[in-house]
Design a protein around this motif. Structure first.
Motif, mmCIF file in Angstrom:
data_model
loop_
_atom_site.group_PDB
_atom_site.id
_atom_site.type_symbol
_atom_site.label_atom_id
_atom_site.label_comp_id
_atom_site.label_asym_id
_atom_site.label_seq_id
_atom_site.Cartn_x
_atom_site.Cartn_y
_atom_site.Cartn_z
ATOM 1 N N ARG A 188 0.874 -1.393 0.019
ATOM 2 C CA ARG A 188 0.066 0.007 -0.073
ATOM 3 C C ARG A 188 0.716 1.148 -0.078
ATOM 4 O O ARG A 188 1.935 1.314 0.738
ATOM 5 C CB ARG A 188 -0.818 0.091 1.357
ATOM 6 N N VAL A 189 0.627 2.158 -0.760
ATOM 7 C CA VAL A 189 1.167 3.507 -0.686
ATOM 8 C C VAL A 189 0.476 4.569 -0.363
ATOM 9 O O VAL A 189 -0.713 4.951 -0.779
ATOM 10 C CB VAL A 189 1.730 3.739 -2.216
ATOM 11 N N LEU A 190 0.842 5.431 0.653
ATOM 12 C CA LEU A 190 0.139 6.477 1.347
ATOM 13 C C LEU A 190 1.046 7.806 0.836
ATOM 14 O O LEU A 190 2.078 7.821 1.370
ATOM 15 C CB LEU A 190 -0.044 6.544 2.910
ATOM 16 N N ILE A 191 0.654 8.598 0.049
ATOM 17 C CA ILE A 191 1.435 9.907 -0.104
ATOM 18 C C ILE A 191 1.149 10.809 0.847
ATOM 19 O O ILE A 191 0.233 10.980 1.499
ATOM 20 C CB ILE A 191 0.903 10.438 -1.669
ATOM 21 N N LEU A 192 2.288 11.252 1.176
ATOM 22 C CA LEU A 192 2.399 12.338 2.243
ATOM 23 C C LEU A 192 3.036 13.626 1.730
ATOM 24 O O LEU A 192 4.326 13.766 1.562
ATOM 25 C CB LEU A 192 2.968 11.761 3.477
ATOM 26 N N SER A 193 2.335 14.438 1.237
ATOM 27 C CA SER A 193 2.923 15.623 0.407
ATOM 28 C C SER A 193 2.274 16.988 0.941
ATOM 29 O O SER A 193 1.359 17.192 1.473
ATOM 30 C CB SER A 193 2.320 15.471 -1.244
ATOM 31 N N ALA A 194 3.240 18.049 0.471
ATOM 32 C CA ALA A 194 2.920 19.239 0.806
ATOM 33 C C ALA A 194 1.889 19.884 -0.344
ATOM 34 O O ALA A 194 1.267 20.942 -0.124
ATOM 35 C CB ALA A 194 4.221 20.228 0.615
ATOM 36 N N SER A 195 1.745 19.235 -1.431
ATOM 37 C CA SER A 195 1.032 19.568 -2.346
ATOM 38 C C SER A 195 -0.342 19.212 -2.313
ATOM 39 O O SER A 195 -0.608 17.912 -2.184
ATOM 40 C CB SER A 195 1.539 19.157 -3.787
ATOM 41 N N GLY A 196 -1.521 20.060 -2.558
ATOM 42 C CA GLY A 196 -2.902 19.455 -2.440
ATOM 43 C C GLY A 196 -3.338 19.656 -3.990
ATOM 44 O O GLY A 196 -4.675 19.654 -3.837
ATOM 45 N N GLU A 197 -2.598 19.944 -4.892
ATOM 46 C CA GLU A 197 -3.094 20.339 -6.404
ATOM 47 C C GLU A 197 -4.155 18.979 -6.647
ATOM 48 O O GLU A 197 -3.204 17.989 -6.808
ATOM 49 C CB GLU A 197 -1.819 20.684 -7.193
ATOM 50 N N GLN A 198 -4.985 19.050 -7.588
ATOM 51 C CA GLN A 198 -5.671 18.336 -8.153
ATOM 52 C C GLN A 198 -4.601 17.238 -9.186
ATOM 53 O O GLN A 198 -4.995 16.094 -8.962
ATOM 54 C CB GLN A 198 -6.742 18.893 -8.878
ATOM 55 N N GLU A 199 -3.991 18.127 -9.575
ATOM 56 C CA GLU A 199 -3.120 17.205 -10.822
ATOM 57 C C GLU A 199 -1.911 16.146 -10.172
ATOM 58 O O GLU A 199 -2.115 14.903 -10.536
ATOM 59 C CB GLU A 199 -2.125 18.139 -11.534
ATOM 60 N N ASP A 200 -1.687 16.638 -8.953
ATOM 61 C CA ASP A 200 -0.740 15.667 -7.987
ATOM 62 C C ASP A 200 -1.539 14.647 -7.672
ATOM 63 O O ASP A 200 -1.090 13.410 -7.579
ATOM 64 C CB ASP A 200 -0.123 16.441 -6.865
ATOM 65 N N VAL A 201 -2.555 14.902 -6.885
ATOM 66 C CA VAL A 201 -3.609 13.878 -6.242
ATOM 67 C C VAL A 201 -4.012 12.871 -7.315
ATOM 68 O O VAL A 201 -3.866 11.669 -7.157
ATOM 69 C CB VAL A 201 -4.937 14.519 -5.750
ATOM 70 N N LEU A 202 -4.616 13.261 -8.320
ATOM 71 C CA LEU A 202 -4.958 12.252 -9.292
ATOM 72 C C LEU A 202 -3.857 11.488 -9.935
ATOM 73 O O LEU A 202 -3.969 10.400 -10.240
ATOM 74 C CB LEU A 202 -5.603 13.022 -10.661
ATOM 75 N N ALA A 203 -2.596 12.063 -10.198
ATOM 76 C CA ALA A 203 -1.631 11.279 -10.708
ATOM 77 C C ALA A 203 -1.146 10.324 -9.723
ATOM 78 O O ALA A 203 -0.780 9.077 -9.947
ATOM 79 C CB ALA A 203 -0.481 12.212 -10.987
ATOM 80 N N ALA A 204 -1.353 10.700 -8.580
ATOM 81 C CA ALA A 204 -0.824 9.768 -7.509
ATOM 82 C C ALA A 204 -1.688 8.406 -7.417
ATOM 83 O O ALA A 204 -1.455 7.315 -7.369
ATOM 84 C CB ALA A 204 -0.664 10.287 -5.990
ATOM 85 N N VAL A 205 -2.974 8.550 -7.298
ATOM 86 C CA VAL A 205 -4.135 7.762 -7.303
ATOM 87 C C VAL A 205 -3.929 6.955 -8.729
ATOM 88 O O VAL A 205 -4.324 5.540 -8.391
ATOM 89 C CB VAL A 205 -5.285 8.257 -7.159
ATOM 90 N N LYS A 206 -3.795 7.458 -9.761
ATOM 91 C CA LYS A 206 -3.554 6.571 -10.976
ATOM 92 C C LYS A 206 -2.617 5.734 -11.020
ATOM 93 O O LYS A 206 -2.479 4.775 -11.495
ATOM 94 C CB LYS A 206 -3.892 7.626 -12.095
ATOM 95 N N ALA A 207 -1.658 5.958 -10.231
ATOM 96 C CA ALA A 207 -0.230 5.269 -10.204
ATOM 97 C C ALA A 207 -0.452 4.216 -9.490
ATOM 98 O O ALA A 207 0.419 3.206 -9.190
ATOM 99 C CB ALA A 207 0.865 6.222 -9.661
ATOM 100 N N GLY A 208 -1.487 4.288 -8.403
ATOM 101 C CA GLY A 208 -1.746 3.079 -7.450
ATOM 102 C C GLY A 208 -1.746 3.240 -5.884
ATOM 103 O O GLY A 208 -2.145 2.370 -5.238
#
Length: 214
Positions: free
Chosen positions: A72-92
């Motif tokens: 499982r991957v939990l992203i912990l990022s300073a960015s809340g931009e939609q592009e970053d969120v969707l890219a992370a989810v699409k990556a799994g």
């Protein structure tokens, strides 16, 4: 496994997780270290920053999940931009938490991620659901849209309610491999990439409800 290029932040997250009873099996300061250390460490959960020296967090997510799809991957990022969120989810990625989250929110998110539950900082889940609603609308008007079998729909309903493959296999008296095959066939038909995307799609279609549409 904790991956972050800022030593103080990485050490703080490692310490908080260890204090909460988690076994931190590895840490990494960049994408290369993360990918290199992952096979030997075999973490159940990777807490991963997106903006790390290459490969970046999205690429690391794709790589580690190819190596071990059960991780499982939990992203912990300073960015809340939609592009970053969707890219992370699409990556799994299973979840996405911004760094303004509290220690308690982080610990809860790691526990839920380990259980396979999608976890998002409040407000970000709406971005993801909105995107999958947008993606699903053209397909709904397509007469050639792939149709799921009765069994695939049954498995999908259970995925949408958060059941694990093991729980689904026990409920339907099927092998774990058979359940995996049904999910993979459904992903292929719907042109989705992973279980997180599939869960989003199923919820959008109302399949998480007991009497949801087929």
């Amino acid at each position: 496994m904790v991956v972050d290029d800022h030593p103080m932040w990485r050490d703080a997250v490692e310490r908080d997780l260890a204090d909460a009873g988690f076994d931190v099996v590895a840490v990494a300061a960049d994408g290369h270290q993360a990918v290199a250390r992952f096979p030997a460490a075999r973490p159940q959960v990777v807490v991963l920053d997106l903006q790390i020296p290459g490969p970046n967090g999205v690429e690391v997510t794709e790589t580690v999940l190819r190596h071990d799809p059960s991780a499982r991957v939990l992203i912990l990022s300073a960015s809340g931009e939609q592009e970053d969120v969707l890219a992370a989810v699409k990556a799994g990625a299973t979840g996405y938490l911004v760094k303004s989250a509290s220690r308690e929110q982080l610990i809860d998110a790691v526990r839920r991620t380990a259980a396979g539950d999608p976890v998002f900082t409040p407000g970000l889940a709406g971005l993801v659901l909105g995107e999958y609603r947008r993606l699903s609308e053209p397909a709904a008007d397509d007469p050639d849209r792939p149709q799921l079998t009765e069994r695939e729909t049954e498995v999908l309903r259970m995925v949408a309610t958060g059941m694990s493959y093991k729980q689904i296999a026990e409920r339907l008296v099927l092998s774990h491999r058979t359940v995996q095959n049904h999910v993979q066939n459904t992903l292929r038909k719907l042109q989705l990439h992973n279980r997180v995307e599939l869960t989003r799609w199923a919820i959008e279609q109302g399949l998480d409800e007991p009497d949801g549409p087929a």
